[in-house]
Design a protein around this motif. Structure first.
Motif, PDB file in Angstrom:
ATOM      1  N   ILE A 182       0.856  -1.191   0.000  1.00  0.00           N
ATOM      2  CA  ILE A 182       0.000   0.000   0.000  1.00  0.00           C
ATOM      3  C   ILE A 182       0.891   1.240   0.000  1.00  0.00           C
ATOM      4  CG2 ILE A 182      -1.756   1.266   1.291  1.00  0.00           C
ATOM      5  CD1 ILE A 182      -2.608  -1.445   2.472  1.00  0.00           C
ATOM      6  N   ILE A 183       0.590   2.186  -0.883  1.00  0.00           N
ATOM      7  CA  ILE A 183       1.387   3.403  -0.984  1.00  0.00           C
ATOM      8  C   ILE A 183       1.030   4.346   0.162  1.00  0.00           C
ATOM      9  CG2 ILE A 183       1.734   5.476  -2.400  1.00  0.00           C
ATOM     10  CD1 ILE A 183       1.697   3.677  -4.815  1.00  0.00           C
ATOM     11  N   PRO A 184       2.054   4.835   0.879  1.00  0.00           N
ATOM     12  CA  PRO A 184       1.766   5.663   2.060  1.00  0.00           C
ATOM     13  C   PRO A 184       1.112   6.978   1.696  1.00  0.00           C
ATOM     14  CG  PRO A 184       4.109   5.642   1.602  1.00  0.00           C
ATOM     15  CD  PRO A 184       3.487   4.629   0.694  1.00  0.00           C
ATOM     16  N   ARG A 185       0.533   7.547   2.701  1.00  0.00           N
ATOM     17  CA  ARG A 185      -0.232   8.772   2.534  1.00  0.00           C
ATOM     18  C   ARG A 185       0.641   9.925   2.064  1.00  0.00           C
ATOM     19  NH1 ARG A 185      -2.968  12.360   6.109  1.00  0.00           N
ATOM     20  NH2 ARG A 185      -2.006  11.561   7.976  1.00  0.00           N
ATOM     21  N   ARG A 186       1.880   9.957   2.544  1.00  0.00           N
ATOM     22  CA  ARG A 186       2.737  11.075   2.175  1.00  0.00           C
ATOM     23  C   ARG A 186       3.025  11.073   0.682  1.00  0.00           C
ATOM     24  NH1 ARG A 186       6.605   7.479   4.367  1.00  0.00           N
ATOM     25  NH2 ARG A 186       8.079   6.915   2.729  1.00  0.00           N
ATOM     26  N   ILE A 187       2.895   9.924   0.042  1.00  0.00           N
ATOM     27  CA  ILE A 187       3.126   9.866  -1.395  1.00  0.00           C
ATOM     28  C   ILE A 187       1.808   9.917  -2.172  1.00  0.00           C
ATOM     29  CG2 ILE A 187       3.992   8.407  -3.261  1.00  0.00           C
ATOM     30  CD1 ILE A 187       6.138   7.485  -1.155  1.00  0.00           C
ATOM     31  N   SER A 188       0.826   9.186  -1.710  1.00  0.00           N
ATOM     32  CA  SER A 188      -0.451   9.176  -2.434  1.00  0.00           C
ATOM     33  C   SER A 188      -1.178  10.510  -2.297  1.00  0.00           C
ATOM     34  CB  SER A 188      -1.337   8.036  -1.941  1.00  0.00           C
ATOM     35  OG  SER A 188      -1.809   8.297  -0.650  1.00  0.00           O
ATOM     36  N   GLY A 189      -0.905  11.250  -1.214  1.00  0.00           N
ATOM     37  CA  GLY A 189      -1.528  12.549  -1.025  1.00  0.00           C
ATOM     38  C   GLY A 189      -2.937  12.484  -0.464  1.00  0.00           C
ATOM     39  N   ASN A 190      -3.388  11.302  -0.099  1.00  0.00           N
ATOM     40  CA  ASN A 190      -4.739  11.173   0.443  1.00  0.00           C
ATOM     41  C   ASN A 190      -4.842  11.819   1.817  1.00  0.00           C
ATOM     42  OD1 ASN A 190      -5.634   9.731  -1.714  1.00  0.00           O
ATOM     43  ND2 ASN A 190      -5.445   7.743  -0.739  1.00  0.00           N
ATOM     44  N   CYS A 191      -6.034  12.244   2.159  1.00  0.00           N
ATOM     45  CA  CYS A 191      -6.257  12.707   3.520  1.00  0.00           C
ATOM     46  C   CYS A 191      -6.434  11.477   4.408  1.00  0.00           C
ATOM     47  CB  CYS A 191      -7.490  13.608   3.604  1.00  0.00           C
ATOM     48  SG  CYS A 191      -9.025  12.735   3.346  1.00  0.00           S
ATOM     49  N   ALA A 192      -6.373  11.688   5.711  1.00  0.00           N
ATOM     50  CA  ALA A 192      -6.392  10.560   6.644  1.00  0.00           C
ATOM     51  C   ALA A 192      -7.633   9.697   6.444  1.00  0.00           C
ATOM     52  CB  ALA A 192      -6.331  11.075   8.071  1.00  0.00           C
ATOM     53  N   GLU A 193      -8.758  10.360   6.314  1.00  0.00           N
ATOM     54  CA  GLU A 193     -10.021   9.634   6.224  1.00  0.00           C
ATOM     55  C   GLU A 193     -10.041   8.739   4.986  1.00  0.00           C
ATOM     56  OE1 GLU A 193     -13.318  12.293   6.336  1.00  0.00           O
ATOM     57  OE2 GLU A 193     -14.755  10.684   5.956  1.00  0.00           O
ATOM     58  N   HIS A 194      -9.633   9.300   3.870  1.00  0.00           N
ATOM     59  CA  HIS A 194      -9.707   8.520   2.644  1.00  0.00           C
ATOM     60  C   HIS A 194      -8.607   7.479   2.560  1.00  0.00           C
ATOM     61  CE1 HIS A 194     -12.319  11.921   1.135  1.00  0.00           C
ATOM     62  NE2 HIS A 194     -13.053  10.830   1.009  1.00  0.00           N
ATOM     63  N   GLN A 195      -7.460   7.790   3.133  1.00  0.00           N
ATOM     64  CA  GLN A 195      -6.394   6.786   3.144  1.00  0.00           C
ATOM     65  C   GLN A 195      -6.849   5.557   3.934  1.00  0.00           C
ATOM     66  OE1 GLN A 195      -3.611   6.736   1.469  1.00  0.00           O
ATOM     67  NE2 GLN A 195      -2.522   5.035   2.393  1.00  0.00           N
ATOM     68  N   ARG A 196      -7.564   5.819   5.004  1.00  0.00           N
ATOM     69  CA  ARG A 196      -8.084   4.715   5.811  1.00  0.00           C
ATOM     70  C   ARG A 196      -9.021   3.861   4.966  1.00  0.00           C
ATOM     71  NH1 ARG A 196     -11.083   7.374   9.850  1.00  0.00           N
ATOM     72  NH2 ARG A 196      -9.427   8.891  10.070  1.00  0.00           N
ATOM     73  N   GLY A 197      -9.859   4.554   4.204  1.00  0.00           N
ATOM     74  CA  GLY A 197     -10.790   3.833   3.335  1.00  0.00           C
ATOM     75  C   GLY A 197     -10.068   3.006   2.294  1.00  0.00           C
ATOM     76  N   VAL A 198      -9.048   3.593   1.694  1.00  0.00           N
ATOM     77  CA  VAL A 198      -8.287   2.904   0.662  1.00  0.00           C
ATOM     78  C   VAL A 198      -7.601   1.676   1.255  1.00  0.00           C
ATOM     79  CG1 VAL A 198      -6.244   3.095  -0.816  1.00  0.00           C
ATOM     80  CG2 VAL A 198      -7.947   4.905  -0.824  1.00  0.00           C
ATOM     81  N   THR A 199      -7.004   1.874   2.424  1.00  0.00           N
ATOM     82  CA  THR A 199      -6.310   0.763   3.086  1.00  0.00           C
ATOM     83  C   THR A 199      -7.267  -0.397   3.338  1.00  0.00           C
ATOM     84  OG1 THR A 199      -4.888   2.374   4.141  1.00  0.00           O
ATOM     85  CG2 THR A 199      -4.931   0.191   5.095  1.00  0.00           C
ATOM     86  N   GLU A 200      -8.419  -0.045   3.870  1.00  0.00           N
ATOM     87  CA  GLU A 200      -9.433  -1.059   4.149  1.00  0.00           C
ATOM     88  C   GLU A 200      -9.826  -1.800   2.866  1.00  0.00           C
ATOM     89  OE1 GLU A 200     -13.144  -1.687   6.847  1.00  0.00           O
ATOM     90  OE2 GLU A 200     -10.998  -1.667   7.153  1.00  0.00           O
ATOM     91  N   ALA A 201     -10.049  -1.022   1.814  1.00  0.00           N
ATOM     92  CA  ALA A 201     -10.485  -1.608   0.545  1.00  0.00           C
ATOM     93  C   ALA A 201      -9.413  -2.534  -0.010  1.00  0.00           C
ATOM     94  CB  ALA A 201     -10.803  -0.503  -0.453  1.00  0.00           C
ATOM     95  N   ILE A 202      -8.154  -2.125   0.065  1.00  0.00           N
ATOM     96  CA  ILE A 202      -7.075  -2.962  -0.460  1.00  0.00           C
ATOM     97  C   ILE A 202      -6.996  -4.259   0.331  1.00  0.00           C
ATOM     98  CG2 ILE A 202      -4.558  -3.128  -0.698  1.00  0.00           C
ATOM     99  CD1 ILE A 202      -4.595  -0.126  -1.401  1.00  0.00           C
ATOM    100  N   LYS A 203      -7.149  -4.144   1.629  1.00  0.00           N
ATOM    101  CA  LYS A 203      -7.057  -5.348   2.458  1.00  0.00           C
ATOM    102  C   LYS A 203      -8.193  -6.323   2.160  1.00  0.00           C
ATOM    103  CE  LYS A 203      -4.194  -3.390   6.013  1.00  0.00           C
ATOM    104  NZ  LYS A 203      -4.084  -2.840   7.372  1.00  0.00           N
ATOM    105  N   ARG A 204      -9.352  -5.766   1.902  1.00  0.00           N
ATOM    106  CA  ARG A 204     -10.477  -6.640   1.544  1.00  0.00           C
ATOM    107  C   ARG A 204     -10.235  -7.298   0.189  1.00  0.00           C
ATOM    108  NH1 ARG A 204     -15.875  -3.265   3.322  1.00  0.00           N
ATOM    109  NH2 ARG A 204     -15.745  -3.776   5.520  1.00  0.00           N
ATOM    110  N   ALA A 205      -9.745  -6.499  -0.741  1.00  0.00           N
ATOM    111  CA  ALA A 205      -9.491  -7.039  -2.074  1.00  0.00           C
ATOM    112  C   ALA A 205      -8.441  -8.139  -2.015  1.00  0.00           C
ATOM    113  CB  ALA A 205      -9.042  -5.930  -3.008  1.00  0.00           C
TER     114      ALA A 205
END
Lengths: 82, 135
Positions: free
Chosen positions: A43-66
């Protein structure tokens, strides 16, 4: 010696999900999630992806489910196409 | 009644009737549990991201339905017993049912190749974007 301001860090890109609220985070849409994983499958970290905390959390969750349902790899070393 | 989505992967070597039989079987189980079907998506035979039960591919099926929480336990128990189901995942998604992009994905070999190419492209563009970020 003149003081040289460190201006290497420019343009902090905003969170793409905050900018465009038509984008949704869903673990089934792996085409969109691919952007947030590295070649190795990490998973690409937030400092590189530029996501905000809330959305990064969502992305992380989604990747883990996938990963759980074999839509995305846990690691590239088990890739099947080679 | 709560809204759930279950994705399960059916053994890839089952084709035609044997495959529909498995899907219908679990539809029937849900029915018996008093579930209300919202949607069924069949994503067809897809490549798995890693080996599951020594299989490289699998047929993905998504059930969207409403059922009592106890129903999930029974459904998952039955899936664990059935060897034709190699993996499953149940989630409680926010915001109800939204069709996923896999529905339109054709299952023929030729289109699968094209599909894969597109995915690689996306990966490539992601890399470039990352490089920009770090400058």
């Amino acid at each position: 010696m003149a003081f040289q301001p460190r201006r290497r860090f420019t343009r902090r890109k905003g969170c793409r999900f905050c900018i465009d609220n038509t984008l949704t985070i869903d673990f089934k849409e792996i085409r969109n999630l691919r952007y947030f994983i590295s070649e190795r499958g990490k998973i690409i970290p937030r400092r590189i992806s530029g996501n905000c905390a809330e959305h990064q959390r969502g992305v992380t969750e989604a990747i883990k489910r996938a990963r759980n349902i074999a839509l995305l790899p846990f690691t590239a070393s088990h890739q099947l196409d080679k | 009644m709560r809204y759930y989505e279950t994705i399960f992967i059916v053994q890839p070597d089952l084709a035609g009737d044997a495959y529909t039989e498995v899907v219908d079987k679990f539809k029937g189980i849900l029915n018996d549990l008093g579930a209300q079907m919202v949607a069924v998506e069949e994503w067809g035979n897809r490549k798995l991201a890693y080996l599951v039960k020594k299989q490289k591919r699998g047929s993905f099926v998504l059930f969207a339905y409403e059922v009592k929480p106890e129903g999930i336990r029974e459904l998952e128990r039955r899936m664990r017993i059935d060897e034709k189901v190699i993996k499953f995942l149940t989630v409680q998604p926010e915001g109800g049912y939204k069709p996923s992009s896999f529905v339109s994905v054709a299952t023929e070999e030729s289109s699968r190749g094209a599909d894969y190419g597109r995915e690689r492209e996306v990966e490539g563009s992601a890399e470039i974007a990352d490089d920009e970020e770090q400058d």
